[in-house]
Design a protein around this motif. Structure first.
Motif, PDB file in Angstrom:
ATOM      1  N   LEU A 166       0.827  -1.116  -0.053  1.00  0.00           N
ATOM      2  CA  LEU A 166       0.176   0.151  -0.257  1.00  0.00           C
ATOM      3  C   LEU A 166       1.055   1.414   0.045  1.00  0.00           C
ATOM      4  CD1 LEU A 166      -2.784  -1.415   2.733  1.00  0.00           C
ATOM      5  CD2 LEU A 166      -2.433  -1.407   0.038  1.00  0.00           C
ATOM      6  N   PRO A 167       0.364   2.004  -0.211  1.00  0.00           N
ATOM      7  CA  PRO A 167       1.565   3.522  -0.225  1.00  0.00           C
ATOM      8  C   PRO A 167       1.706   4.274   1.353  1.00  0.00           C
ATOM      9  CG  PRO A 167      -0.692   3.775  -0.913  1.00  0.00           C
ATOM     10  CD  PRO A 167      -0.890   2.711  -1.324  1.00  0.00           C
ATOM     11  N   ALA A 168       2.887   4.608   1.078  1.00  0.00           N
ATOM     12  CA  ALA A 168       3.497   4.757   2.713  1.00  0.00           C
ATOM     13  C   ALA A 168       2.762   5.381   3.161  1.00  0.00           C
ATOM     14  CB  ALA A 168       4.963   4.992   2.539  1.00  0.00           C
ATOM     15  N   THR A 169       2.434   5.444   4.497  1.00  0.00           N
ATOM     16  CA  THR A 169       2.633   6.556   5.158  1.00  0.00           C
ATOM     17  C   THR A 169       2.638   6.425   6.634  1.00  0.00           C
ATOM     18  OG1 THR A 169       0.716   5.046   6.534  1.00  0.00           O
ATOM     19  CG2 THR A 169      -0.357   5.772   4.835  1.00  0.00           C
ATOM     20  N   VAL A 170       2.415   7.241   7.704  1.00  0.00           N
ATOM     21  CA  VAL A 170       3.687   7.262   8.646  1.00  0.00           C
ATOM     22  C   VAL A 170       3.122   6.303   9.311  1.00  0.00           C
ATOM     23  CG1 VAL A 170       4.025   9.763   9.090  1.00  0.00           C
ATOM     24  CG2 VAL A 170       1.786   9.130   9.792  1.00  0.00           C
ATOM     25  N   PRO A 229      -9.990 -13.871  14.146  1.00  0.00           N
ATOM     26  CA  PRO A 229      -8.407 -13.370  13.134  1.00  0.00           C
ATOM     27  C   PRO A 229      -7.836 -12.225  13.968  1.00  0.00           C
ATOM     28  CG  PRO A 229     -10.539 -12.650  12.154  1.00  0.00           C
ATOM     29  CD  PRO A 229     -11.009 -13.536  13.505  1.00  0.00           C
ATOM     30  N   VAL A 230      -6.648 -12.096  13.701  1.00  0.00           N
ATOM     31  CA  VAL A 230      -5.518 -11.319  14.306  1.00  0.00           C
ATOM     32  C   VAL A 230      -5.577  -9.911  13.243  1.00  0.00           C
ATOM     33  CG1 VAL A 230      -3.513 -12.499  14.789  1.00  0.00           C
ATOM     34  CG2 VAL A 230      -3.559 -11.616  12.535  1.00  0.00           C
ATOM     35  N   LEU A 231      -5.781  -8.458  13.534  1.00  0.00           N
ATOM     36  CA  LEU A 231      -6.328  -7.709  13.425  1.00  0.00           C
ATOM     37  C   LEU A 231      -5.064  -6.994  12.572  1.00  0.00           C
ATOM     38  CD1 LEU A 231      -8.630  -6.150  15.695  1.00  0.00           C
ATOM     39  CD2 LEU A 231      -9.201  -7.739  13.577  1.00  0.00           C
ATOM     40  N   VAL A 232      -5.191  -6.422  11.944  1.00  0.00           N
ATOM     41  CA  VAL A 232      -4.126  -5.096  10.865  1.00  0.00           C
ATOM     42  C   VAL A 232      -4.686  -3.736  10.223  1.00  0.00           C
ATOM     43  CG1 VAL A 232      -2.509  -4.992   9.007  1.00  0.00           C
ATOM     44  CG2 VAL A 232      -2.919  -7.248   9.784  1.00  0.00           C
ATOM     45  N   ASP A 233      -3.867  -2.861  11.168  1.00  0.00           N
ATOM     46  CA  ASP A 233      -5.330  -1.416  11.415  1.00  0.00           C
ATOM     47  C   ASP A 233      -3.851  -0.851  10.092  1.00  0.00           C
ATOM     48  OD1 ASP A 233      -7.244   0.370  12.277  1.00  0.00           O
ATOM     49  OD2 ASP A 233      -5.344   0.871  11.711  1.00  0.00           O
ATOM     50  N   VAL A 234      -4.815  -0.640   9.008  1.00  0.00           N
ATOM     51  CA  VAL A 234      -4.222   0.276   7.824  1.00  0.00           C
ATOM     52  C   VAL A 234      -4.408   2.133   8.034  1.00  0.00           C
ATOM     53  CG1 VAL A 234      -3.269  -1.951   6.066  1.00  0.00           C
ATOM     54  CG2 VAL A 234      -5.119  -0.187   6.084  1.00  0.00           C
ATOM     55  N   ALA A 235      -3.159   2.552   7.464  1.00  0.00           N
ATOM     56  CA  ALA A 235      -4.983   3.543   7.282  1.00  0.00           C
ATOM     57  C   ALA A 235      -5.365   4.156   6.361  1.00  0.00           C
ATOM     58  CB  ALA A 235      -3.355   4.979   6.494  1.00  0.00           C
ATOM     59  N   HIS A 236      -6.447   4.570   6.734  1.00  0.00           N
ATOM     60  CA  HIS A 236      -7.946   4.751   5.783  1.00  0.00           C
ATOM     61  C   HIS A 236      -7.333   5.343   4.669  1.00  0.00           C
ATOM     62  CE1 HIS A 236     -12.394   5.325   6.247  1.00  0.00           C
ATOM     63  NE2 HIS A 236     -11.548   5.564   5.031  1.00  0.00           N
ATOM     64  N   TRP A 237      -6.665   6.283   4.477  1.00  0.00           N
ATOM     65  CA  TRP A 237      -6.279   6.640   2.796  1.00  0.00           C
ATOM     66  C   TRP A 237      -5.228   5.501   2.331  1.00  0.00           C
ATOM     67  CZ3 TRP A 237      -0.951   7.340   1.471  1.00  0.00           C
ATOM     68  CH2 TRP A 237      -1.027   8.049  -0.335  1.00  0.00           C
ATOM     69  N   ALA A 238      -4.942   5.060   2.600  1.00  0.00           N
ATOM     70  CA  ALA A 238      -3.561   3.980   2.260  1.00  0.00           C
ATOM     71  C   ALA A 238      -4.823   2.872   1.834  1.00  0.00           C
ATOM     72  CB  ALA A 238      -2.902   3.427   2.868  1.00  0.00           C
ATOM     73  N   GLY A 239      -5.434   2.271   2.368  1.00  0.00           N
ATOM     74  CA  GLY A 239      -6.881   0.761   2.184  1.00  0.00           C
ATOM     75  C   GLY A 239      -7.708   1.437   0.571  1.00  0.00           C
ATOM     76  N   GLU A 240      -7.826   2.858   0.526  1.00  0.00           N
ATOM     77  CA  GLU A 240      -8.636   3.208  -0.370  1.00  0.00           C
ATOM     78  C   GLU A 240      -8.385   3.530  -1.686  1.00  0.00           C
ATOM     79  OE1 GLU A 240     -12.585   3.799   2.623  1.00  0.00           O
ATOM     80  OE2 GLU A 240     -11.261   5.822   2.083  1.00  0.00           O
ATOM     81  N   TRP A 241      -6.743   3.462  -1.988  1.00  0.00           N
ATOM     82  CA  TRP A 241      -6.497   4.026  -3.240  1.00  0.00           C
ATOM     83  C   TRP A 241      -6.591   3.043  -3.823  1.00  0.00           C
ATOM     84  CZ3 TRP A 241      -1.795   3.286  -5.997  1.00  0.00           C
ATOM     85  CH2 TRP A 241      -1.647   4.726  -6.572  1.00  0.00           C
ATOM     86  N   PRO A 242      -5.751   2.082  -3.230  1.00  0.00           N
ATOM     87  CA  PRO A 242      -5.678   1.405  -5.131  1.00  0.00           C
ATOM     88  C   PRO A 242      -6.949   1.488  -5.447  1.00  0.00           C
ATOM     89  CG  PRO A 242      -4.687   0.347  -2.888  1.00  0.00           C
ATOM     90  CD  PRO A 242      -5.720   1.380  -2.323  1.00  0.00           C
ATOM     91  N   TRP A 243      -7.932   1.092  -5.347  1.00  0.00           N
ATOM     92  CA  TRP A 243      -9.132   1.525  -5.722  1.00  0.00           C
ATOM     93  C   TRP A 243      -8.921   2.838  -7.403  1.00  0.00           C
ATOM     94  CZ3 TRP A 243     -12.840   5.930  -6.253  1.00  0.00           C
ATOM     95  CH2 TRP A 243     -14.109   6.403  -7.230  1.00  0.00           C
ATOM     96  N   LEU A 244      -8.501   3.602  -6.967  1.00  0.00           N
ATOM     97  CA  LEU A 244      -8.043   4.578  -8.125  1.00  0.00           C
ATOM     98  C   LEU A 244      -7.550   4.317  -9.621  1.00  0.00           C
ATOM     99  CD1 LEU A 244      -7.120   7.560  -5.465  1.00  0.00           C
ATOM    100  CD2 LEU A 244      -8.721   7.131  -5.901  1.00  0.00           C
ATOM    101  N   THR A 266      -3.257  11.976   1.354  1.00  0.00           N
ATOM    102  CA  THR A 266      -4.188  12.911   2.113  1.00  0.00           C
ATOM    103  C   THR A 266      -4.036  12.419   3.069  1.00  0.00           C
ATOM    104  OG1 THR A 266      -6.096  12.258   0.877  1.00  0.00           O
ATOM    105  CG2 THR A 266      -5.081  14.167   0.472  1.00  0.00           C
ATOM    106  N   ASP A 267      -3.874  11.564   4.276  1.00  0.00           N
ATOM    107  CA  ASP A 267      -3.538  11.076   5.108  1.00  0.00           C
ATOM    108  C   ASP A 267      -3.764  12.574   6.203  1.00  0.00           C
ATOM    109  OD1 ASP A 267      -4.217   8.633   7.205  1.00  0.00           O
ATOM    110  OD2 ASP A 267      -2.079   9.134   7.205  1.00  0.00           O
ATOM    111  N   PRO A 268      -3.814  12.201   6.761  1.00  0.00           N
ATOM    112  CA  PRO A 268      -4.093  13.434   8.462  1.00  0.00           C
ATOM    113  C   PRO A 268      -2.932  12.983   8.593  1.00  0.00           C
ATOM    114  CG  PRO A 268      -5.401  11.990   8.969  1.00  0.00           C
ATOM    115  CD  PRO A 268      -5.171  11.313   7.293  1.00  0.00           C
ATOM    116  N   TRP A 269      -1.967  12.286   8.720  1.00  0.00           N
ATOM    117  CA  TRP A 269      -0.988  11.964   9.891  1.00  0.00           C
ATOM    118  C   TRP A 269       0.220  12.149   9.219  1.00  0.00           C
ATOM    119  CZ3 TRP A 269      -3.250  12.116  14.093  1.00  0.00           C
ATOM    120  CH2 TRP A 269      -4.588  12.080  14.543  1.00  0.00           C
ATOM    121  N   THR A 270       1.209  13.630   9.735  1.00  0.00           N
ATOM    122  CA  THR A 270       1.932  13.623   8.473  1.00  0.00           C
ATOM    123  C   THR A 270       3.369  13.369   8.891  1.00  0.00           C
ATOM    124  OG1 THR A 270       1.833  15.779   9.665  1.00  0.00           O
ATOM    125  CG2 THR A 270       0.335  15.526   7.923  1.00  0.00           C
ATOM    126  N   ALA A 271       3.749  12.917  10.349  1.00  0.00           N
ATOM    127  CA  ALA A 271       5.038  13.010  11.310  1.00  0.00           C
ATOM    128  C   ALA A 271       4.978  12.063  12.117  1.00  0.00           C
ATOM    129  CB  ALA A 271       5.884  14.174  11.645  1.00  0.00           C
TER     130      ALA A 271
END
Length: 273
Positions: A166-170, A229-244, A266-271
């Motif tokens: 997925l696209p990189a996020t912090v 199941p184990v849970l894997v939480d990804v950034a909201h923006w990153a998880g939806e970007w592959p549709w573009l 456009t993920d709100p977390w910047t650092a």
């Protein structure tokens, strides 16, 4: 293939509505479809992004887009004014002044075949997919997807593979549960998928990939039993970007327009400190 100079906004909307029918949207969903723009205007270039915000609106103007297509609606929550001294109003005024229409495909794109969840499943290498929560009218449609990895792996390695795919996020990909657990069957839900936790519990999956899981929700869920199941939480923006890119290819194939996928984060977390 149609001449892109003759394609109208109405034709683009019709193509998107056929692929991601508005009738599939959740009852609570608002702001999908056309926010601003003249249906008769020609469309030669479309910018696709997850969010409509100052970054993507500026990018739309920069690339000469006639339409900004986003997953998230601009007017999701009710507003009393779109005056230019309000946050939403500034965006709408900027779009109109720049000659850029805006259209959103939200939960209708989540539930459709070939939509957000199929794109996320494909990005993570899942095959033989089906919806987690099928639609009543068609079992091929619905929220989330369940699929199978080509080969089993550990939860730790799977989380690392997700972060790479997925696209990189912090925030990357966060894992809740046993890092050494064997993973083969996987459920995914682009965006906030906490409402599907009870459903995936009985779906025979080893991992659930989604976004926006809170501390107490994740803690209580993974402590509820080793069969969960184990849970894997990804950034909201990153998880939806592959549709573009998928939607961009659809517009280019069906209409011959130029479709540009925004890679601006456009993920709100910047650092992260």
């Amino acid at each position: 293939m149609p001449d892109p100079r003759t394609v109208t906004l109405a034709e683009v909307r019709a193509t998107l509505d056929a692929a991601y029918p508005p009738a599939l949207a959740e009852d609570w969903d608002t702001g999908i479809g056309l926010t601003c723009g003249d249906p008769a205007q020609p469309v030669g270039t479309v910018l696709l992004a997850v969010d409509v915000d100052p970054v993507t609106v500026d990018e739309a103007v920069e690339v000469g887009a006639d339409l900004l297509l986003t997953h998230h609606p601009l007017l999701f929550r009710p507003v009393q004014s779109v005056a230019a001294d309000t946050a939403k109003g500034r965006l709408i005024h900027r779009l109109i002044r720049g000659g850029v229409a805006h259209l959103a495909a939200h939960t209708n794109a989540d539930r459709a075949a070939g939509g957000v969840n199929d794109a996320l499943a494909a990005a993570l290498g899942l095959t033989d997919t089906r919806p987690v929560a099928p639609a009543d009218a068609d079992p091929a449609l619905g929220l989330g997807r369940i699929g199978t990895l080509a080969a089993p792996t550990t939860a730790r390695a799977f989380a690392a593979a997700i972060a790479a795919a997925l696209p990189a996020t912090v925030t990357g990909a966060r894992l809740a549960g046993d890092p050494d657990r064997r993973i083969r069957r996987v459920a995914v839900c682009g965006g906030s998928g906490g409402s599907l936790l009870s459903t995936v519990s009985g779906a025979g999956v080893d991992a659930f990939v989604t976004s926006d899981l809170g501390h107490h929700v994740a803690q209580e869920y993974v402590s509820g039993g080793d069969d969960r199941p184990v849970l894997v939480d990804v950034a909201h923006w990153a998880g939806e970007w592959p549709w573009l890119p998928v939607a961009a290819a659809l517009l280019e194939r069906e209409l011959g327009v130029r479709a540009v996928v925004s890679e601006r984060r456009t993920d709100p977390w910047t650092a992260r400190a």
